[in-house]
Design an enzyme around this catalytic site. Structure first.
Site, mmCIF file in Angstrom:
data_model
loop_
_atom_site.group_PDB
_atom_site.id
_atom_site.type_symbol
_atom_site.label_atom_id
_atom_site.label_comp_id
_atom_site.label_asym_id
_atom_site.label_seq_id
_atom_site.Cartn_x
_atom_site.Cartn_y
_atom_site.Cartn_z
ATOM 1 N N TYR A 1 0.673 -1.253 0.291
ATOM 2 C CA TYR A 1 0.060 0.192 0.077
ATOM 3 C C TYR A 1 0.861 1.251 -0.106
ATOM 4 O O TYR A 1 1.930 1.288 0.780
ATOM 5 C CB TYR A 1 -1.107 0.051 1.269
ATOM 6 N N GLU A 2 0.610 2.151 -0.780
ATOM 7 C CA GLU A 2 1.287 3.329 -0.897
ATOM 8 C C GLU A 2 2.787 3.147 -1.498
ATOM 9 O O GLU A 2 3.595 3.767 -1.536
ATOM 10 C CB GLU A 2 1.650 4.236 0.133
ATOM 11 N N GLY A 3 3.220 1.915 -2.183
ATOM 12 C CA GLY A 3 4.241 1.534 -2.860
ATOM 13 C C GLY A 3 5.075 0.722 -1.693
ATOM 14 O O GLY A 3 4.528 0.228 -0.606
#
Length: 398
Positions: A167-169
């Protein structure tokens, strides 16, 4: 609709309303809630693994009876740190949520503290997702072959946490956000600018002496704070003395160490949050001692995983760490053993939430597995009709 802080007029022009920094608060609120979500998933995995281990028997003891898997020290070594970490994550989330409410939902929004909230939430989200995924896998393995079944419920949890790590990279991206904030604050301190001394970074600018021996709970906190402070000062000096021409090159070349420092900062935040929670629990004598034991387990387990730092910075000797992991930890496992099932029952998950044959509250594990197998369409018949027809055809040919 859904445009509290922005709107698009009839001509298609975009307009902002109020301070644009408020838009940032929505993202931070989501990130903080994710930390709670990861803690809940880890709590579910721990509940399933502990309950199953309290039912499953394997291996004969000297009396000729089978031993509960949970009574084996090796099983406790897997699962007790998982429970301790779960409680630590819950306390750190509550501390972070209180900080978010204090900054964004008070009568006067404290915009100057937004960078701190961003740094903590970034690091905590990355750390909790990574550690929770690792522990959920340990819980799955601790359940043996049954843990790999969909019916165990753990594999589903493990898959969710596996996805959460992205999530978010990549998590290192978020850790770098935390590291940038720490470097910026360190620079402000060097320039004699005011630093909010009520924030989570106060200890970085205080004179801290590492305890010679670990006796009290606060000794662990001071130990981790010393480690975080020394690591940050070291990398800050490296960046100042670096021959790289641009700040980008300096940051990039030292990014591996900076991510490590961000993790150290997050671990210190979690430990201090856990410590504050344990102090409040001291008012209740019935479970205060158990929470102290959990704190010791989390602190020693985390310290052991980062032993290189503590030895290199001369905060602890190799012999001290050896004593902690070889004698203190197993003793804590033994003391906590009678309370392990109660500690996961405290999470109060309904069987419908766990959706697990292994983590049933009533302990009817094997009955549940058999019932789940019966529900499989391929098990509708004791002898499948296809086999009967094949057998009949074979018989007729003979």
């Amino acid at each position: 609709m859904l445009m509290k802080l922005a709107y698009v007029d009839e001509q298609g022009n975009f307009h902002r309303l109020g301070d644009p920094r408020l838009l940032y608060g929505a993202m931070l609120a989501t990130r903080v809630s994710l930390c709670a979500f990861f803690s809940i998933l880890l709590a579910r995995a721990a509940t399933i693994a502990i309950r199953y281990s309290a039912v499953r028997r394997q291996g004969l003891n000297p009396s000729g009876k089978e031993t509960l898997v949970l009574d084996y020290p090796l099983q406790q070594e897997k699962l007790v740190p998982c429970i301790a970490t779960t409680y630590a994550f819950f306390y750190s989330f509550m501390k972070l949520e209180n900080l978010r409410v204090q900054i964004l939902e008070s009568d006067i929004i404290l915009f100057e503290q937004l960078p701190e909230l961003h740094a903590i939430s970034s690091g905590l989200k990355a750390y909790t997702s990574t550690i929770a995924e690792r522990f959920s896998q340990i819980c799955r393995v601790a359940c043996g072959g049954h843990g790999f079944l969909v019916a165990s419920g753990i594999k589903t949890i493990n898959n969710m946490l596996d996805a959460a790590c992205s999530y978010e990279g990549d998590s290192v991206v978020l850790f770098q956000q935390t590291a940038r904030y720490l470097l910026k604050v360190m620079q402000q301190a060097d320039d004699d600018n005011d630093v909010n001394m009520e924030s989570s970074i106060t200890y970085l600018f205080s004179t801290i002496s590492a305890p010679a021996t670990i006796v009290n709970l606060d000794d662990y906190c001071r130990l981790f704070e010393c480690r975080s402070q020394l690591l940050l000062k070291s990398i800050s000096n490296q960046l100042i003395e670096s021959s790289s021409s641009t700040s980008y090159d300096k940051f990039s070349k030292n990014s591996i160490e900076l991510v490590h420092i961000a993790k150290a900062y997050v671990e210190t935040f979690i430990l201090r949050a856990f410590y504050d929670g344990v102090r409040k629990a001291a008012e209740h004598q019935s479970f205060a001692l158990v929470f102290e034991q959990l704190f010791h387990v989390f602190a020693i387990h985390t310290l052991r995983n980062q032993a290189t730092d503590f030895i290199r910075l001369k905060l602890l000797t190799a012999e001290q760490i050896y004593q902690l992991e070889t004698y203190t930890l197993p003793d804590l496992y033994t003391r906590l053993r009678p309370n392990l099932v109660a500690l996961v029952d405290t999470f109060d998950f309904h069987d419908n939430e766990l959706n697990s044959c292994l983590g049933r509250y009533d302990g009817q594990v094997y009955e549940a597995l058999m019932e789940r197998a019966r529900l499989n369409p391929s098990n509708r018949y004791k002898v499948h009709p296809v086999w009967t027809s094949i057998k009949q055809n074979t018989m007729s040919k003979l």
